[in-house]
Design an enzyme around this catalytic site. Structure first.
Site, short mmCIF file in Angstrom:
data_model
loop_
_atom_site.label_atom_id
_atom_site.label_comp_id
_atom_site.label_asym_id
_atom_site.label_seq_id
_atom_site.Cartn_x
_atom_site.Cartn_y
_atom_site.Cartn_z
N HIS A 61 12.91 -1.19 5.05
CA HIS A 61 13.41 -0.69 6.32
C HIS A 61 14.92 -0.49 6.28
O HIS A 61 15.60 -0.94 5.34
CB HIS A 61 13.07 -1.65 7.47
CG HIS A 61 13.76 -2.98 7.37
ND1 HIS A 61 13.41 -3.94 6.45
CD2 HIS A 61 14.81 -3.50 8.08
CE1 HIS A 61 14.19 -5.01 6.59
NE2 HIS A 61 15.06 -4.76 7.57
N HIS A 65 16.20 -1.39 2.63
CA HIS A 65 16.20 -2.67 1.92
C HIS A 65 14.90 -3.41 2.19
O HIS A 65 14.20 -3.15 3.18
CB HIS A 65 17.41 -3.53 2.28
CG HIS A 65 17.52 -3.86 3.73
ND1 HIS A 65 18.03 -2.99 4.68
CD2 HIS A 65 17.20 -5.00 4.42
CE1 HIS A 65 18.03 -3.55 5.87
NE2 HIS A 65 17.52 -4.78 5.75
N ARG A 118 23.94 -12.51 9.41
CA ARG A 118 24.33 -11.11 9.26
C ARG A 118 24.99 -10.59 10.52
O ARG A 118 24.73 -11.05 11.64
CB ARG A 118 23.14 -10.26 8.86
CG ARG A 118 22.43 -9.57 10.00
CD ARG A 118 21.30 -8.68 9.56
NE ARG A 118 20.84 -7.88 10.70
CZ ARG A 118 19.64 -7.39 10.84
NH1 ARG A 118 18.73 -7.58 9.91
NH2 ARG A 118 19.32 -6.67 11.91
#
Length: 361
Positions: free
Chosen positions: A164, A313, A329
């Site tokens: 995705h 990824h 993140r």
């Protein structure tokens, strides 16, 4: 102290690595809602980058490509200490190479938030939990409670179904994602990235032309439904938008495939069978494109920065049950995806540059 209160207590010295190793979960789920995201003009720092990236190459101890088409690793620089010039050059490098890796980084969540803000407004996820005081941070924490909403999402039947780009269902989806992994099991937990530039370049000219006229629906409804099942607050409800199947990167000008099996639902104007067949082909094309993928073996305190506009990824969950894996993140929003009919493929541009170089030799 309630979750709602915790949201507003931002500790500059928050140590998520320490928290992750001490607790099963530190996530909070405030009852805070936000207005729907407003359109904005995105000023991409990569436009200010030096084509030679001298501020990076002249100051790093080592910079090398991991594969010909995607992935570059930089040693000897701390992301916490980059100058604006270096950030601009990094923006251009990430746009060109798709994903750039750093090891042995001291970046704190507070510093990470400031770094991310340089590249665009930080996205607060619509439903997932976050660390106290940092709604812009998305935590990856395995071997523990993880996120109660993720537990209500359907498990992927196979790892390749997890390819995705981040939250493509937003009106202006992320440009860059910054991910720091600070805790790892003894073995496993790698991540794969694939180049959207090369995914486009590997298609036949006839299929490229056909795809350039198409748009697809991207949706986060599954995540919202999972949040409702878990009894969590849905912070924003605007979670479905239409984007081009092939988009043009605003800095490089290259074309890239822009669909993914996690968030893309259908191609506009095609029957369900036609849409499913074409999307399945593109998903297999990306997941099977080993010649335009890079696999990164994390070390603790490594950071990956990738451009969601032109990469996919896929995490590899081979470590489940084998130890804790933790990271956090930051995602920075970018422009609304567009396709420029005058844009070029990366291969076209590279061939042109090679011809010009040979002609002047």
């Amino acid at each position: 102290m309630t979750n709602a209160t915790l949201q507003h207590v931002a500790d500059e010295h928050l140590d998520l690595q320490k928290l992750a190793r001490q607790k099963e979960s530190y996530l909070v789920y405030p009852d805070t809602t936000y207005p729907e995201l407003e359109p904005f003009d995105h000023a991409d720092p990569g436009r200010l980058g030096d084509p030679k990236k001298a501020s990076l190459y002249d100051n790093a101890t080592k910079i090398f490509d991991l594969t010909p088409g995607i992935g570059t690793e930089i040693h000897g620089l701390q992301l916490s200490k980059l100058t604006d010039e270096q950030k601009n050059d990094l923006g251009l490098l990430v746009a060109e190479r798709g994903v750039v890796f750093f090891r042995d980084q001291d970046l704190t969540p507070h510093q990470g938030r400031k770094l991310g803000e340089y590249f665009g407004p930080l996205l607060i996820h619509s439903v997932l939990g976050h660390p106290p005081g940092y709604p812009e941070i998305l935590t990856l924490l395995s071997g523990a409670e993880e996120d109660k909403i993720i537990k209500n999402l359907s498990n992927f039947g196979r790892t390749s179904d997890a390819w995705h780009s981040d939250v493509t269902y937003e009106f202006q989806p992320p440009g860059f994602t910054f991910l720091k992994i600070d805790t790892l099991p003894k073995v496993g937990g790698d991540t794969l990235w694939a180049s959207g530039y090369s995914a486009y370049d590997k298609l036949s000219p006839a299929l490229q032309t056909f795809l350039e006229g198409l748009e697809a629906v991207h949706s986060g409804a599954q995540q919202i439904n999972a949040a409702k099942i878990a009894g969590a607050t849905v912070r924003r409800h605007d979670a479905e938008h239409i984007h081009p199947v092939v988009r043009t990167h605003p800095v490089t000008g290259f074309k890239s495939i822009y669909v993914n099996p996690v968030f893309t639902r259908r191609i506009v104007g095609l029957s369900k069978r036609e849409s499913d067949t074409l999307l399945d082909f593109l998903y297999e094309h990306v997941s099977g494109g080993h010649d335009f993928q890079v696999r990164f073996r994390w070390e603790e305190n490594s950071i990956a920065i990738w451009d969601n506009r032109v990469t996919f990824h896929c995490p590899i969950p081979d470590y489940i049950g084998g130890g804790k894996r933790h990271g956090w993140r930051i995602t920075a929003q970018a422009e609304r995806p567009v396709f420029d009919p005058n844009s070029k493929s990366r291969n076209e541009e590279f061939r042109k540059r090679a011809a010009e170089k040979n002609g002047s030799a």
